[in-house]
Design a protein around this motif. Sequence first.
Motif, PDB file in Angstrom:
ATOM      1  N   ASN A 344       0.822  -1.217   0.000  1.00 36.00           N
ATOM      2  CA  ASN A 344       0.000   0.000   0.000  1.00 36.00           C
ATOM      3  C   ASN A 344       0.859   1.272   0.000  1.00 36.00           C
ATOM      4  O   ASN A 344       0.510   2.261   0.634  1.00 36.00           O
ATOM      5  CB  ASN A 344      -0.968   0.010   1.193  1.00 36.00           C
ATOM      6  N   SER A 345       1.995   1.213  -0.717  1.00 31.90           N
ATOM      7  CA  SER A 345       2.895   2.364  -0.814  1.00 31.90           C
ATOM      8  C   SER A 345       2.989   2.854  -2.249  1.00 31.90           C
ATOM      9  O   SER A 345       2.768   2.093  -3.206  1.00 31.90           O
ATOM     10  CB  SER A 345       4.304   1.991  -0.332  1.00 31.90           C
ATOM     11  N   VAL A 346       3.370   4.128  -2.390  1.00 35.12           N
ATOM     12  CA  VAL A 346       3.766   4.665  -3.690  1.00 35.12           C
ATOM     13  C   VAL A 346       5.276   4.467  -3.788  1.00 35.12           C
ATOM     14  O   VAL A 346       6.030   4.990  -2.958  1.00 35.12           O
ATOM     15  CB  VAL A 346       3.439   6.163  -3.818  1.00 35.12           C
ATOM     16  N   ILE A 347       5.718   3.699  -4.772  1.00 38.52           N
ATOM     17  CA  ILE A 347       7.144   3.383  -4.913  1.00 38.52           C
ATOM     18  C   ILE A 347       7.682   4.087  -6.151  1.00 38.52           C
ATOM     19  O   ILE A 347       7.209   3.848  -7.268  1.00 38.52           O
ATOM     20  CB  ILE A 347       7.376   1.862  -5.034  1.00 38.52           C
ATOM     21  N   ILE A 348       8.662   4.950  -5.948  1.00 43.24           N
ATOM     22  CA  ILE A 348       9.240   5.717  -7.050  1.00 43.24           C
ATOM     23  C   ILE A 348      10.651   5.207  -7.311  1.00 43.24           C
ATOM     24  O   ILE A 348      11.515   5.253  -6.424  1.00 43.24           O
ATOM     25  CB  ILE A 348       9.264   7.215  -6.723  1.00 43.24           C
TER      26      ILE A 348
END
Length: 719
Positions: A344-348
């Motif tokens: 449930n993370s935004v991974i850049i």
Amino acid sequence: MKYLAHIDGDREQSVKEHLQGTAELAEKFAAKFRKADWGYCCGMLHDIGKYSAEFQKKIKENLDIRVDHSTAGAKVCENLDGCYWLLTYCIAGHHAGLPDLGREGLPSSLLGRLKKRLCDYSAYEKEIEIPQITTPPIAMNPEKDPNFALSVFIRMLYSCLVDADFLDTEQFMNNGTVQRDSGENMDVLLEKLQNYIAKWLINRNDTTIDGRRSEILRNCLEMGKSSKGLFQLTVPTGGGKTVASLAFALQHAVENHMDRVIYVIPYTSIIEQNAQVFREILGSENVLENHSNVDYESSEEFKPMQLAAENWDKPVVVTTNVQFFESLYANKSSKCRKLHNIVNSVIIFDEAQMLPANYLKPCMAMIEELLQQYGTSIVLCTATQPALQQFLPEKYVARELCPRREEQFRFFERVTYQNIDTITEEEMAEKLQQEWHALCIVNTRKRAQRLYERLQGEGVYHLSTTMYPAHRRRVLAEIRERLDDKKGKKCIVISTSLVEAGVDLDFTSVYRELAGVDSIIQAAGRCNRNDKRGKEESIVRIFQWEDKERVSGQRQQIDTTKNLLAEGRDITALDNITEYFRRLYRIKGESLDIKKILDKFKDGNYQFATVAGEFNLIEENTVTVYINREPEAEALLQEIRQQGLTKSRMRKAGQYCVSVRKKGEYEKRNMLFEEMRDAGMVEAVDPDAQDFYVLTQEEQYREDTGLKLEVELGGMMMV
């Protein structure tokens, strides 16, 4: 009888209390990927081996004996119907690490553990009821082998279990007090960002650089309102992608009720710069750096950050490719506890083209699972977008975050490229002598030292990894000072590729030895970086040496670029950058999974421990040589010799170290560690610390070029 799990002085925690506490935490963590029942069951059964009389005697009498309490829960799961067998890996390995399935005769394997004769632990049946699992492990794709996906599912459950186990134990040992600080929520962080960028957003003049950056920033905020999935941010150098990507990530996290933002970056130098920007915008308490150069152990003030580093319990995490992917393929609890916080993370992925080519297939397979099963959004962020779409199912089409992408690249063009073909070192030296502010990047450390020797003189500098990091920083500071136009000083720099990313230098002209397309474009980012000149007078010259030498690990990149140039293609055009990566990946073929990592999870024969040992993004065929030339280095060396080499001291020592290759199959003429050792130039610092030596001959290290790349042996020089 009271069955105890932990004792602290006169305080006691029962096994049932510990199982219940661990289960509730694991349930909460696993709920993030809709598997709360699995997490709860894993937590309730992980320590039922502590119900044996032998374990109770050990803990109550404080005996220094080993009693296996981890295998019992695995045995129970093995004999249950349904998918409980998936929990056997997690429970058996919650101390020793996720095991290989192996064979029955191998004691360390899962099958060996399950055949082991254990102390009687049946007393658990009086206090513990086996929880029911009602959900399937993963959403099965009938057209695809589920085994890799199941192996990732096991990893995620393992992470939930070991983090919950650590946290429940920590809370008991601290008498219920918690030193952790999880930071502020995403809504608060988004508001902080909006306040920071408010003055930029009103600039709508697209004829200026600031106006263009503002346009990209506004579009990223708007796109942040999209549903979860795969995105790419293809922004030219100078387009402001650091803040723009953060704006997308925070808006996206708020819109989709996501927990954190994870930045994955190839170089620690870029990490340190980006993390500082994030701290300025969001506050230090909300940003965790987790990589080899950061040390949170030095004082009580950093205790919450040290604890957060164990399980990434912060809203913004900045880490490396190495830390991120090696954790996802690790098997030990210390590295795996953080994994459930990737959910449930935004991974850049910043500089996405730097995803390690030799492990690209297993990295992309893991990215697919994070997209498919674990509620993440992925952003591929770079000026040179690699052709990664081919490694994902067709349903994952990356949504572009940069508005009017092709037009932005034309607007931000700052240089003119020239291909000057082949050249000798003597001719290159003559060209550089005529320059005022010029950078020449070559492919090998040996070539950099040779070319520097030809030039030498006022305003000429050398940069490479033959110089220890603290030394390089001093030289970089001097270079920046000389590049200041107000000072009117000449500055010619001979360097390896280490200046291509994360180093803010601005030259009038750049010379780049033929390399991968992405390396050439990165090098061009050091030319007219601050847009002080017209692009016609800011020249990037691509060249090859007449006398060829072996370039370790770069041959395929060089050949692919050479073929594109031979076809008359503009290697800076977006479609040709994509074509470069397509060709490169096709040439690499099977070597995109060089250790056959994906094969080790086929047919249910999961090899967690084996993969953890083999999945090394940086192959360690090197020895660390400590350069003792500064008072701080001398003081640290004495501390290491007297008190030993801890992780904290090793991090500090890294600022004074150079890596030297050990003898390998192909190293015939390079300086090798063995030659230095045989010449008496190095000695071991600590008998217990393998591959850590100190340079004993000071003349082997030069102030201008660092460690000399030749070794004299009784009158003969090895080069």
